[in-house]
Design a protein around this motif. Structure first.
Motif, short mmCIF file in Angstrom:
data_model
loop_
_atom_site.label_atom_id
_atom_site.label_comp_id
_atom_site.label_asym_id
_atom_site.label_seq_id
_atom_site.Cartn_x
_atom_site.Cartn_y
_atom_site.Cartn_z
N GLN A 81 4.10 -3.31 -2.18
CA GLN A 81 4.51 -4.02 -0.97
C GLN A 81 4.32 -5.53 -1.12
OE1 GLN A 81 1.81 -2.17 1.87
NE2 GLN A 81 3.46 -0.83 2.57
N GLN A 83 3.46 -8.79 1.34
CA GLN A 83 2.91 -9.08 2.67
C GLN A 83 2.95 -10.59 2.92
OE1 GLN A 83 -1.10 -7.55 2.43
NE2 GLN A 83 -0.49 -5.60 3.32
N PRO A 90 -2.14 -9.63 7.76
CA PRO A 90 -0.71 -9.38 7.56
C PRO A 90 0.09 -9.54 8.86
CG PRO A 90 -2.03 -7.63 6.57
CD PRO A 90 -2.96 -8.48 7.38
N THR A 93 4.93 -6.87 6.59
CA THR A 93 4.78 -6.11 5.36
C THR A 93 6.12 -5.47 5.02
OG1 THR A 93 2.44 -5.67 5.81
CG2 THR A 93 3.52 -4.24 4.22
N ARG A 135 0.10 -0.41 -2.09
CA ARG A 135 -0.20 0.24 -0.81
C ARG A 135 -1.57 0.89 -0.89
NH1 ARG A 135 3.38 2.44 3.14
NH2 ARG A 135 5.11 2.00 1.76
#
Length: 170
Positions: A81, A83, A90, A93, A135
């Motif tokens: 991911q 971010q 965050p 995302t 993740r």
């Protein structure tokens, strides 16, 4: 393509210039390194005078553990991911769509470009930071994020009007 000295390898490395990636959305190929012009750490955005942010390019090198290969019907690698952080929390995302990877445990290079109208670009504000992470609670086990990089594209950075075959590797 690391370690490959064939003429094809040299040609592909030359094509991976910033200018040639202007219209690209997603590129996947075997490889264990990202191009040198990517920052390999999180980036904090600071506006540049008279230059608008036009895109974000992310590069990742991932590998799938051989024990988990059968669990993946690629391109469903959902473990990496990007971010955007506001004050270290965050605020946005985005899961990278890693497509085109073969069913192998070899390292794969993925380059994803996000244009001006994508939230990866328009949500990025002065003082915000962008980072690439794995993740925390994976959908599936076995993905290793080996390397990542970020490059911000500003107005005029990749406006190349000539023929790409005359570009050198830099």
């Amino acid at each position: 393509m690391s370690g490959c000295n064939s003429r094809f390898s040299v040609a592909v490395r030359k094509i991976l210039s910033k200018a040639s990636l202007k219209m690209m959305v997603n590129l996947s190929l075997p490889g264990n390194r990202i191009p040198d012009w990517f920052s390999q750490s999180a980036l904090t955005f600071s506006p540049q005078p008279s230059r608008e942010l036009r895109g974000v390019i992310l590069a990742v090198v991932v590998a799938i553990n051989q024990d988990y290969i059968d669990d993946y019907l690629l391109p469903d690698v959902m473990e990496v991911q990007a971010q955007i952080l506001k004050l270290d929390s965050p605020s946005y995302t985005h899961t990278l769509h890693l497509s085109g990877a073969p069913r192998t445990s070899d390292d794969q290079l993925h380059i994803c470009r996000y244009p001006t109208l994508h939230p990866m670009v328009w949500k990025f504000r002065d003082g915000y930071t962008i980072q690439v992470v794995k993740r925390e609670l994976p959908f599936k086990e076995g993905v290793e994020l080996k390397m990542h990089g970020i490059h911000l594209v500003y107005e005029g950075d990749d406006d190349f009007k000539g023929e790409e075959h005359v570009l050198n590797e830099t």
